[in-house]
Design a protein around this motif. Structure first.
Motif, PDB file in Angstrom:
ATOM      1  N   VAL A   1     -16.029  -2.756 -16.038  1.00  0.00           N
ATOM      2  CA  VAL A   1     -14.827  -2.925 -15.226  1.00  0.00           C
ATOM      3  C   VAL A   1     -15.137  -3.956 -14.140  1.00  0.00           C
ATOM      4  O   VAL A   1     -16.270  -4.045 -13.667  1.00  0.00           O
ATOM      5  N   ALA A   2     -14.119  -4.752 -13.774  1.00  0.00           N
ATOM      6  CA  ALA A   2     -14.292  -5.778 -12.746  1.00  0.00           C
ATOM      7  C   ALA A   2     -13.353  -5.517 -11.579  1.00  0.00           C
ATOM      8  O   ALA A   2     -12.152  -5.293 -11.775  1.00  0.00           O
ATOM      9  N   LEU A   3     -13.899  -5.537 -10.357  1.00  0.00           N
ATOM     10  CA  LEU A   3     -13.122  -5.417  -9.121  1.00  0.00           C
ATOM     11  C   LEU A   3     -13.142  -6.784  -8.446  1.00  0.00           C
ATOM     12  O   LEU A   3     -14.211  -7.282  -8.084  1.00  0.00           O
ATOM     13  N   LEU A   4     -11.960  -7.366  -8.272  1.00  0.00           N
ATOM     14  CA  LEU A   4     -11.896  -8.737  -7.779  1.00  0.00           C
ATOM     15  C   LEU A   4     -11.030  -8.840  -6.534  1.00  0.00           C
ATOM     16  O   LEU A   4      -9.866  -8.417  -6.542  1.00  0.00           O
ATOM     17  N   ASP A   5     -11.589  -9.411  -5.482  1.00  0.00           N
ATOM     18  CA  ASP A   5     -10.778  -9.748  -4.314  1.00  0.00           C
ATOM     19  C   ASP A   5      -9.874 -10.923  -4.701  1.00  0.00           C
ATOM     20  O   ASP A   5     -10.253 -11.772  -5.510  1.00  0.00           O
ATOM     21  N   VAL A   6      -8.677 -10.957  -4.162  1.00  0.00           N
ATOM     22  CA  VAL A   6      -7.747 -12.029  -4.499  1.00  0.00           C
ATOM     23  C   VAL A   6      -8.165 -13.348  -3.835  1.00  0.00           C
ATOM     24  O   VAL A   6      -8.206 -14.402  -4.473  1.00  0.00           O
ATOM     25  N   MET A   7      -8.492 -13.289  -2.546  1.00  0.00           N
ATOM     26  CA  MET A   7      -8.826 -14.498  -1.791  1.00  0.00           C
ATOM     27  C   MET A   7     -10.328 -14.738  -1.836  1.00  0.00           C
ATOM     28  O   MET A   7     -11.084 -14.237  -1.004  1.00  0.00           O
ATOM     29  N   LEU A   8     -10.760 -15.498  -2.840  1.00  0.00           N
ATOM     30  CA  LEU A   8     -12.174 -15.814  -3.002  1.00  0.00           C
ATOM     31  C   LEU A   8     -12.409 -17.315  -2.878  1.00  0.00           C
ATOM     32  O   LEU A   8     -11.562 -18.103  -3.293  1.00  0.00           O
ATOM     33  N   PRO A   9     -13.548 -17.728  -2.324  1.00  0.00           N
ATOM     34  CA  PRO A   9     -13.870 -19.162  -2.289  1.00  0.00           C
ATOM     35  C   PRO A   9     -14.259 -19.683  -3.672  1.00  0.00           C
ATOM     36  O   PRO A   9     -14.689 -18.911  -4.534  1.00  0.00           O
ATOM     37  N   HIS A  10     -14.078 -20.987  -3.855  1.00  0.00           N
ATOM     38  CA  HIS A  10     -14.483 -21.718  -5.063  1.00  0.00           C
ATOM     39  C   HIS A  10     -13.578 -21.440  -6.267  1.00  0.00           C
ATOM     40  O   HIS A  10     -13.154 -22.364  -6.950  1.00  0.00           O
ATOM     41  N   LEU A  11     -13.322 -20.171  -6.578  1.00  0.00           N
ATOM     42  CA  LEU A  11     -12.404 -19.790  -7.657  1.00  0.00           C
ATOM     43  C   LEU A  11     -11.701 -18.522  -7.213  1.00  0.00           C
ATOM     44  O   LEU A  11     -12.349 -17.491  -7.006  1.00  0.00           O
ATOM     45  N   ASP A  12     -10.381 -18.597  -7.006  1.00  0.00           N
ATOM     46  CA  ASP A  12      -9.674 -17.432  -6.453  1.00  0.00           C
ATOM     47  C   ASP A  12      -9.648 -16.281  -7.458  1.00  0.00           C
ATOM     48  O   ASP A  12      -9.857 -16.457  -8.664  1.00  0.00           O
ATOM     49  N   GLY A  13      -9.375 -15.082  -6.937  1.00  0.00           N
ATOM     50  CA  GLY A  13      -9.438 -13.884  -7.751  1.00  0.00           C
ATOM     51  C   GLY A  13      -8.461 -13.860  -8.912  1.00  0.00           C
ATOM     52  O   GLY A  13      -8.782 -13.353  -9.995  1.00  0.00           O
ATOM     53  N   VAL A  14      -7.257 -14.387  -8.715  1.00  0.00           N
ATOM     54  CA  VAL A  14      -6.266 -14.409  -9.789  1.00  0.00           C
ATOM     55  C   VAL A  14      -6.739 -15.308 -10.930  1.00  0.00           C
ATOM     56  O   VAL A  14      -6.628 -14.954 -12.114  1.00  0.00           O
ATOM     57  N   SER A  15      -7.287 -16.476 -10.583  1.00  0.00           N
ATOM     58  CA  SER A  15      -7.823 -17.371 -11.618  1.00  0.00           C
ATOM     59  C   SER A  15      -9.016 -16.736 -12.319  1.00  0.00           C
ATOM     60  O   SER A  15      -9.173 -16.870 -13.544  1.00  0.00           O
ATOM     61  N   LEU A  16      -9.836 -16.025 -11.571  1.00  0.00           N
ATOM     62  CA  LEU A  16     -10.977 -15.338 -12.159  1.00  0.00           C
ATOM     63  C   LEU A  16     -10.506 -14.246 -13.113  1.00  0.00           C
ATOM     64  O   LEU A  16     -11.066 -14.078 -14.209  1.00  0.00           O
ATOM     65  N   ALA A  17      -9.475 -13.500 -12.701  1.00  0.00           N
ATOM     66  CA  ALA A  17      -8.921 -12.455 -13.576  1.00  0.00           C
ATOM     67  C   ALA A  17      -8.419 -13.065 -14.880  1.00  0.00           C
ATOM     68  O   ALA A  17      -8.622 -12.509 -15.970  1.00  0.00           O
ATOM     69  N   ARG A  18      -7.776 -14.218 -14.776  1.00  0.00           N
ATOM     70  CA  ARG A  18      -7.267 -14.889 -15.970  1.00  0.00           C
ATOM     71  C   ARG A  18      -8.411 -15.306 -16.896  1.00  0.00           C
ATOM     72  O   ARG A  18      -8.315 -15.164 -18.120  1.00  0.00           O
ATOM     73  N   ARG A  19      -9.509 -15.791 -16.329  1.00  0.00           N
ATOM     74  CA  ARG A  19     -10.666 -16.202 -17.132  1.00  0.00           C
ATOM     75  C   ARG A  19     -11.293 -14.979 -17.820  1.00  0.00           C
ATOM     76  O   ARG A  19     -11.706 -15.038 -18.984  1.00  0.00           O
ATOM     77  N   ILE A  20     -11.386 -13.876 -17.089  1.00  0.00           N
ATOM     78  CA  ILE A  20     -11.948 -12.643 -17.655  1.00  0.00           C
ATOM     79  C   ILE A  20     -11.064 -12.126 -18.779  1.00  0.00           C
ATOM     80  O   ILE A  20     -11.549 -11.709 -19.835  1.00  0.00           O
ATOM     81  N   ARG A  21      -9.755 -12.184 -18.567  1.00  0.00           N
ATOM     82  CA  ARG A  21      -8.839 -11.688 -19.594  1.00  0.00           C
ATOM     83  C   ARG A  21      -8.901 -12.545 -20.850  1.00  0.00           C
ATOM     84  O   ARG A  21      -8.779 -12.032 -21.967  1.00  0.00           O
ATOM     85  N   GLN A  22      -9.108 -13.835 -20.701  1.00  0.00           N
ATOM     86  CA  GLN A  22      -9.251 -14.705 -21.866  1.00  0.00           C
ATOM     87  C   GLN A  22     -10.494 -14.357 -22.676  1.00  0.00           C
ATOM     88  O   GLN A  22     -10.528 -14.565 -23.889  1.00  0.00           O
ATOM     89  N   ALA A  23     -11.488 -13.794 -22.005  1.00  0.00           N
ATOM     90  CA  ALA A  23     -12.748 -13.468 -22.673  1.00  0.00           C
ATOM     91  C   ALA A  23     -12.716 -12.114 -23.365  1.00  0.00           C
ATOM     92  O   ALA A  23     -13.577 -11.820 -24.194  1.00  0.00           O
ATOM     93  N   GLY A  24     -11.740 -11.264 -23.049  1.00  0.00           N
ATOM     94  CA  GLY A  24     -11.693  -9.951 -23.668  1.00  0.00           C
ATOM     95  C   GLY A  24     -10.782  -8.997 -22.922  1.00  0.00           C
ATOM     96  O   GLY A  24      -9.895  -9.403 -22.188  1.00  0.00           O
ATOM     97  N   THR A  25     -11.033  -7.695 -23.109  1.00  0.00           N
ATOM     98  CA  THR A  25     -10.130  -6.668 -22.587  1.00  0.00           C
ATOM     99  C   THR A  25     -10.785  -5.801 -21.522  1.00  0.00           C
ATOM    100  O   THR A  25     -10.362  -4.666 -21.305  1.00  0.00           O
TER     101      THR A  25
END
Length: 219
Positions: A48-72
């Motif tokens: 499971v991944a816990l992601l803050d929304v406001m992150l430096p370098h790559l924001d949390g929403v973009s990170l969530a999208r990358r994780i979702r592309q990789a699997g479930t």
């Protein structure tokens, strides 16, 4: 022991959250920015991944999208922002849940257990068919016209709720309780966004909105 990835740039929140989850018997890996979080996700393969929304370098929403592309892998967003657009953006990026700061660490642990139960759920062998839509509750596979449909654990659990009671109107509160496993501090926007995502994958006409009541799966 559950493997958790926590990506949070605030050191105080990151350390306090890590300590609390480890006290609940979880193994927690941490990262302080989005790019480091992505690297940790690829390296550690967390449950499971816990992601803050406001992150430096790559924001949390973009990170969530990358994780979702990789699997479930279940994703829970953590943010001080509670505006509707922020919640919707996170959920549409593939997040399974959204928790606003400040949060109770006990509630966060319960939310994590809830998304993990959805991911690990397995019902008794049965195949449910609705026209060209087939739901196999043994293999947890969904097919539309014979083609496999990729659903997140939350989307699958939501579909199973509808499939178990076709033609029956299920309220947002009922879905929030049965699918997300909590009836406290519940935001029904979570339900609405996931229903819309599910519609895009199985056909918009299959899930009918009953105004003032909720949703139902057409027989």
């Amino acid at each position: 022991m559950t493997d958790v990835l926590l990506v949070e740039d605030d050191a105080v929140i990151r350390e306090a959250t890590q300590l609390a989850l480890e006290m609940h018997g979880m193994r927690v890996r941490t990262a302080s920015d989005g790019l480091a979080g992505l690297a940790a996700f690829e390296r550690e393969a967390p449950e499971v991944a816990l992601l803050d929304v406001m992150l430096p370098h790559l924001d949390g929403v973009s990170l969530a999208r990358r994780i979702r592309q990789a699997g479930t892998v279940p994703v829970i967003m953590i943010s001080a922002r509670s505006d509707a657009i922020d919640v919707i953006n996170a959920l549409e990026a593939g997040a399974d849940d959204y928790v606003t700061k400040p949060f109770d660490l006990g509630v966060l642990h319960a939310r994590i257990r809830a998304v993990l139960r959805r991911a690990e759920a397995a019902d008794q062998a049965q195949e449910l068919t609705f026209g060209d839509l087939t739901v196999d509750t043994q293999s947890m596979e969904v097919r539309l016209g014979g083609s496999l449909v990729a659903l997140t654990p939350t989307e699958l659990k939501l579909l199973l709720e509808f499939a178990a009671q076709p033609g029956i109107v299920l309220s947002r509160d009922t879905l929030l309780n049965n699918v997300w496993d909590y009836a406290w501090d519940g935001d029904t926007r979570v339900v609405d966004v996931h229903v819309q995502r599910l519609r895009l994958k199985i056909g918009t006409e299959r899930l009918e909105t009953v105004r003032g009541f909720g949703y139902k799966l057409r027989r």
